[in-house]
Design a protein around this motif. Structure first.
Motif, PDB file in Angstrom:
ATOM      1  N   LYS A   5      -8.684   1.061  -0.015  1.00  0.00           N
ATOM      2  CA  LYS A   5      -7.912   0.188  -0.890  1.00  0.00           C
ATOM      3  C   LYS A   5      -7.146   1.078  -1.863  1.00  0.00           C
ATOM      4  N   VAL A   6      -5.891   0.743  -2.092  1.00  0.00           N
ATOM      5  CA  VAL A   6      -5.048   1.535  -2.976  1.00  0.00           C
ATOM      6  C   VAL A   6      -4.937   0.826  -4.323  1.00  0.00           C
ATOM      7  N   GLY A   8      -3.043   1.119  -7.972  1.00  0.00           N
ATOM      8  CA  GLY A   8      -1.967   1.750  -8.718  1.00  0.00           C
ATOM      9  C   GLY A   8      -2.179   1.584 -10.211  1.00  0.00           C
ATOM     10  N   ARG A  25     -11.581   7.198  -9.378  1.00  0.00           N
ATOM     11  CA  ARG A  25     -11.587   8.138  -8.246  1.00  0.00           C
ATOM     12  C   ARG A  25     -12.982   8.344  -7.676  1.00  0.00           C
ATOM     13  N   ARG A  31      -8.407   4.574  -3.088  1.00  0.00           N
ATOM     14  CA  ARG A  31      -7.438   5.642  -3.355  1.00  0.00           C
ATOM     15  C   ARG A  31      -6.675   5.252  -4.619  1.00  0.00           C
ATOM     16  N   ARG A  33      -3.552   5.836  -7.312  1.00  0.00           N
ATOM     17  CA  ARG A  33      -2.203   6.375  -7.497  1.00  0.00           C
ATOM     18  C   ARG A  33      -1.772   6.103  -8.932  1.00  0.00           C
ATOM     19  N   TYR A  44       7.357   3.712  -4.439  1.00  0.00           N
ATOM     20  CA  TYR A  44       6.136   3.723  -3.634  1.00  0.00           C
ATOM     21  C   TYR A  44       5.964   2.399  -2.896  1.00  0.00           C
ATOM     22  N   ILE A  50       0.181  -1.693  -2.266  1.00  0.00           N
ATOM     23  CA  ILE A  50      -0.883  -1.426  -3.231  1.00  0.00           C
ATOM     24  C   ILE A  50      -1.743  -2.688  -3.283  1.00  0.00           C
ATOM     25  N   HIS A  51      -3.048  -2.519  -3.247  1.00  0.00           N
ATOM     26  CA  HIS A  51      -3.934  -3.680  -3.252  1.00  0.00           C
ATOM     27  C   HIS A  51      -4.168  -4.222  -4.650  1.00  0.00           C
TER      28      HIS A  51
END
Length: 178
Positions: A5-6, A8, A25, A31, A33, A44, A50-51
């Motif tokens: 899962k991203v 931001g 982190r 992940r 960002r 991006y 982005i989740h």
């Protein structure tokens, strides 16, 4: 293999961004960002989704509802399943209305513990899709929230998976104050 899962992070303060990134982190399957500006976030999102977006309510040149409105109104952005968590110092009636109109999922009042942010982010990412908030589409108040929508004209010979960083930009509109 599990999917990552991203998350931001867009914050006005670099120290807050780095503290939040450091706390997140350590999470497995996540992940992180960090974006210095909303323009970097837009670039991006044209490439990958982005989740969850963790965002300060008041950024340097726009507010979180204006940013969210500009991202979700642009069909080139990958924002279909993006959840938004806003961080603010206080909440008033105008903020509540803007938050409801633009589809911000959760608001956290500062000062807060970074561990609490970590807990809320992991809980939000664990939610199934059917319980996520969907903003109201045809609402008279939604027309009052105007935001920057910056479009970059794609070159005729450029493929769709290439993002132009230094292209000729169209003039932008300035946001109206609600």
């Amino acid at each position: 293999m599990r999917t990552l899962k991203v998350v931001g992070i867009v914050a006005q303060n670099r120290a807050l961004s780095s503290i939040l990134a450091m706390m997140l982190r350590d999470c497995q399957d996540m992940r992180v960002r960090v974006f210095e500006t909303h323009k970097a976030l837009q670039i991006y999102l044209r490439i990958a989704p982005i989740h969850l977006l963790l965002c300060d309510y008041q950024l340097n040149d726009m507010s979180c509802p204006q940013l969210v409105s500009s991202l979700k109104s642009n069909p080139q952005m990958h924002t279909e399943n993006m959840q938004i968590v806003a961080l603010t110092r206080n909440i008033d009636r105008n903020m509540q209305r803007e938050i409801g109109i633009t589809g911000i999922d959760e608001v956290i009042v500062k000062p807060m513990s970074p561990a609490y942010i970590r807990e809320r982010v992991t809980a939000r990412l664990a939610l199934p899709a059917k319980f996520r908030r969907i903003p109201v589409r045809n609402n008279s108040l939604a027309k009052r929230v105007d935001a920057y929508i910056e479009t970059i004209r794609p070159a005729q010979d450029t493929p769709s998976n290439v993002v132009q960083l230094f292209a000729q930009r169209q003039p932008t509109r300035h946001p109206e104050h609600v």
